[in-house]
Structures are given as C-alpha cells and as structure tokens.
Write a protein that holds these residues in place. Sequence first.
Motif, PDB file in Angstrom:
ATOM      1  N   TYR A   1      39.341  34.429  39.514  1.00  0.00           N
ATOM      2  CA  TYR A   1      38.496  34.381  38.327  1.00  0.00           C
ATOM      3  C   TYR A   1      37.143  33.765  38.632  1.00  0.00           C
ATOM      4  O   TYR A   1      36.979  33.015  39.586  1.00  0.00           O
ATOM      5  CB  TYR A   1      39.179  33.658  37.165  1.00  0.00           C
ATOM      6  CG  TYR A   1      39.449  32.185  37.359  1.00  0.00           C
ATOM      7  CD1 TYR A   1      38.592  31.225  36.817  1.00  0.00           C
ATOM      8  CD2 TYR A   1      40.575  31.738  38.039  1.00  0.00           C
ATOM      9  CE1 TYR A   1      38.851  29.873  36.970  1.00  0.00           C
ATOM     10  CE2 TYR A   1      40.834  30.402  38.183  1.00  0.00           C
ATOM     11  CZ  TYR A   1      39.972  29.465  37.639  1.00  0.00           C
ATOM     12  OH  TYR A   1      40.233  28.127  37.795  1.00  0.00           O
ATOM     13  N   GLU A   2      36.189  34.170  37.801  1.00  0.00           N
ATOM     14  CA  GLU A   2      34.827  33.653  37.868  1.00  0.00           C
ATOM     15  C   GLU A   2      34.457  33.172  36.480  1.00  0.00           C
ATOM     16  O   GLU A   2      34.641  33.896  35.495  1.00  0.00           O
ATOM     17  CB  GLU A   2      33.847  34.755  38.272  1.00  0.00           C
ATOM     18  CG  GLU A   2      34.082  35.326  39.648  1.00  0.00           C
ATOM     19  CD  GLU A   2      33.168  36.490  39.942  1.00  0.00           C
ATOM     20  OE1 GLU A   2      32.364  36.363  40.873  1.00  0.00           O
ATOM     21  OE2 GLU A   2      33.275  37.503  39.230  1.00  0.00           O
ATOM     22  N   ARG A   3      33.942  31.922  36.408  1.00  0.00           N
ATOM     23  CA  ARG A   3      33.470  31.390  35.141  1.00  0.00           C
ATOM     24  C   ARG A   3      32.546  30.223  35.433  1.00  0.00           C
ATOM     25  O   ARG A   3      32.744  29.492  36.408  1.00  0.00           O
ATOM     26  CB  ARG A   3      34.648  31.026  34.262  1.00  0.00           C
ATOM     27  CG  ARG A   3      34.866  29.600  34.067  1.00  0.00           C
ATOM     28  CD  ARG A   3      35.998  29.212  33.150  1.00  0.00           C
ATOM     29  NE  ARG A   3      36.536  28.013  33.758  1.00  0.00           N
ATOM     30  CZ  ARG A   3      37.791  27.780  33.981  1.00  0.00           C
ATOM     31  NH1 ARG A   3      38.704  28.647  33.630  1.00  0.00           N
ATOM     32  NH2 ARG A   3      38.163  26.685  34.560  1.00  0.00           N
ATOM     33  N   PRO A   4      31.525  30.027  34.613  1.00  0.00           N
ATOM     34  CA  PRO A   4      30.606  28.917  34.847  1.00  0.00           C
ATOM     35  C   PRO A   4      31.281  27.581  34.567  1.00  0.00           C
ATOM     36  O   PRO A   4      32.184  27.491  33.733  1.00  0.00           O
ATOM     37  CB  PRO A   4      29.466  29.169  33.859  1.00  0.00           C
ATOM     38  CG  PRO A   4      29.999  30.124  32.848  1.00  0.00           C
ATOM     39  CD  PRO A   4      31.136  30.861  33.479  1.00  0.00           C
TER      40      PRO A   4
ATOM     41  N   GLY B   1      31.968  23.693  26.516  1.00  0.00           N
ATOM     42  CA  GLY B   1      31.804  24.663  25.440  1.00  0.00           C
ATOM     43  C   GLY B   1      32.389  26.013  25.823  1.00  0.00           C
ATOM     44  O   GLY B   1      32.840  26.216  26.950  1.00  0.00           O
ATOM     45  N   PRO B   2      32.381  26.953  24.881  1.00  0.00           N
ATOM     46  CA  PRO B   2      32.932  28.277  25.143  1.00  0.00           C
ATOM     47  C   PRO B   2      32.146  29.003  26.238  1.00  0.00           C
ATOM     48  O   PRO B   2      30.925  28.999  26.238  1.00  0.00           O
ATOM     49  CB  PRO B   2      32.784  28.997  23.797  1.00  0.00           C
ATOM     50  CG  PRO B   2      32.660  27.915  22.786  1.00  0.00           C
ATOM     51  CD  PRO B   2      31.969  26.787  23.487  1.00  0.00           C
ATOM     52  N   LYS B   3      32.865  29.583  27.196  1.00  0.00           N
ATOM     53  CA  LYS B   3      32.218  30.287  28.309  1.00  0.00           C
ATOM     54  C   LYS B   3      33.032  31.514  28.685  1.00  0.00           C
ATOM     55  O   LYS B   3      34.246  31.533  28.522  1.00  0.00           O
ATOM     56  CB  LYS B   3      32.054  29.362  29.508  1.00  0.00           C
ATOM     57  CG  LYS B   3      33.351  28.724  29.955  1.00  0.00           C
ATOM     58  CD  LYS B   3      33.092  27.511  30.814  1.00  0.00           C
ATOM     59  CE  LYS B   3      34.213  26.528  30.776  1.00  0.00           C
ATOM     60  NZ  LYS B   3      34.231  25.632  29.660  1.00  0.00           N
ATOM     61  N   LEU B   4      32.340  32.536  29.183  1.00  0.00           N
ATOM     62  CA  LEU B   4      32.983  33.783  29.569  1.00  0.00           C
ATOM     63  C   LEU B   4      33.639  33.628  30.931  1.00  0.00           C
ATOM     64  O   LEU B   4      33.042  33.104  31.868  1.00  0.00           O
ATOM     65  CB  LEU B   4      31.956  34.911  29.616  1.00  0.00           C
ATOM     66  CG  LEU B   4      32.530  36.300  29.897  1.00  0.00           C
ATOM     67  CD1 LEU B   4      33.397  36.773  28.734  1.00  0.00           C
ATOM     68  CD2 LEU B   4      31.395  37.295  30.146  1.00  0.00           C
ATOM     69  N   SER B   5      34.871  34.085  31.028  1.00  0.00           N
ATOM     70  CA  SER B   5      35.615  34.085  32.284  1.00  0.00           C
ATOM     71  C   SER B   5      36.075  35.508  32.559  1.00  0.00           C
ATOM     72  O   SER B   5      36.653  36.158  31.690  1.00  0.00           O
ATOM     73  CB  SER B   5      36.830  33.156  32.156  1.00  0.00           C
ATOM     74  OG  SER B   5      37.626  33.204  33.316  1.00  0.00           O
ATOM     75  N   ARG B   6      35.806  36.004  33.770  1.00  0.00           N
ATOM     76  CA  ARG B   6      36.288  37.327  34.193  1.00  0.00           C
ATOM     77  C   ARG B   6      37.387  37.095  35.228  1.00  0.00           C
ATOM     78  O   ARG B   6      37.255  36.222  36.087  1.00  0.00           O
ATOM     79  CB  ARG B   6      35.148  38.136  34.790  1.00  0.00           C
ATOM     80  CG  ARG B   6      34.037  38.392  33.807  1.00  0.00           C
ATOM     81  CD  ARG B   6      33.011  39.371  34.385  1.00  0.00           C
ATOM     82  NE  ARG B   6      31.867  39.517  33.535  1.00  0.00           N
ATOM     83  CZ  ARG B   6      31.823  40.247  32.433  1.00  0.00           C
ATOM     84  NH1 ARG B   6      32.891  40.906  32.054  1.00  0.00           N
ATOM     85  NH2 ARG B   6      30.726  40.324  31.712  1.00  0.00           N
ATOM     86  N   TYR B   7      38.460  37.892  35.140  1.00  0.00           N
ATOM     87  CA  TYR B   7      39.612  37.621  36.000  1.00  0.00           C
ATOM     88  C   TYR B   7      40.341  38.896  36.403  1.00  0.00           C
ATOM     89  O   TYR B   7      40.225  39.927  35.758  1.00  0.00           O
ATOM     90  CB  TYR B   7      40.576  36.666  35.302  1.00  0.00           C
ATOM     91  CG  TYR B   7      41.100  37.192  33.976  1.00  0.00           C
ATOM     92  CD1 TYR B   7      42.272  37.931  33.907  1.00  0.00           C
ATOM     93  CD2 TYR B   7      40.417  36.953  32.791  1.00  0.00           C
ATOM     94  CE1 TYR B   7      42.749  38.416  32.708  1.00  0.00           C
ATOM     95  CE2 TYR B   7      40.885  37.428  31.579  1.00  0.00           C
ATOM     96  CZ  TYR B   7      42.047  38.151  31.538  1.00  0.00           C
ATOM     97  OH  TYR B   7      42.521  38.644  30.349  1.00  0.00           O
TER      98      TYR B   7
END
Length: 174
Positions: free
Chosen positions: A61-64, A68-74
Amino acid sequence: MPSNVEIKAKVSDLTHIGEKAATLSQSEGTIILQHDTFFNCSNGRLKLRDFMDGSGQLIFYERPDTDGPKLSRYSISPTSDPQSLQTVLSDALGVKGEVWKERRLFMIGQTRVHLDTVRGLGHYMELEVVMRPEQTVEEGQRVAEELMEKLGVSPESLVTGAYVDLILDGHEET
C-alpha cells in the motif's frame, strides 16, 4: 488499484468507542488476531499479515504519512502459507519491523472500523472508508469525519504513519 480513505487515532477507552460502533453497526464486531511483518520496500509499504490460523495476506500500500483522512491505494494477495512466505520475503528483502495486534472489526456502511490493541503501543482506532469507483477523495474524507464525530473521536487524537512506524520511532504504550 483499490483505494480507501483512512484515519488512525490513539484512544484511551476502547470500551466506550466499541459500544458506539456496536450500536452503529448493529453487531458486536469480529475479533481478529494479526501478526504483521513489514519488509524493506523502496516505495510504499509491503507487509505480510498472518491471521495465525494458517491464512494470511500479502499487502502492498501507498499512503501519505499525515494525520486526518488520507487516500490509501493498495493491492492484496491471499496466502494459505504465511509462514513460508514470511521466510522467503525476509530472506529476499529483509524485515523492517513487526506488529502484533488484536483487532475488533465493525462494518458501518462503507467503512471498516478497527478497534486495535497493539502490543507495546496501546489502544487505537482506524477507519477505512472503502471508496466506490464514482466517489471522490473529498466524499470519502467527509464520510470519515462524520463517523469520527459519531464515535466521539477528536481530531487531536489523530496520529500519522503506520503502527510499525510508531514502534520503530520508540512510541510506547501510555
């Protein structure tokens, strides 16, 4: 690649949040034991999740690392032999760190609510708003923020990074 909007927060009273989550989900939740092994990876994070029942998942997965709410791609690949896979990946990539936790999972709408007791760190809550293809990140963030409010989680309790980062940074249970 699938995505979700995530938040993670340190909590002092899992019982209180658990009661609210049970009411909102109309369930008692599911208890899941997890041992996550994080491997050295040049971008994003690569972990092997062992459910300690002979099954597991390899997850990239990649996420900043922001609060707070953040987008995660996995991406997720199931495995029926997590111990053997752990040996191969450890030999090939090296282990960055490990996380042991007991997780209570609730489903509230499109959101996975995790109430976690993490060995050495304490109690945390994670929200994962599973994004539908037509949804924007802002819509996912709104869902997360509304659920935080319903569960009584304050913005001040939000943390950045993954559990493994907190462990490696020397955070301890309080």
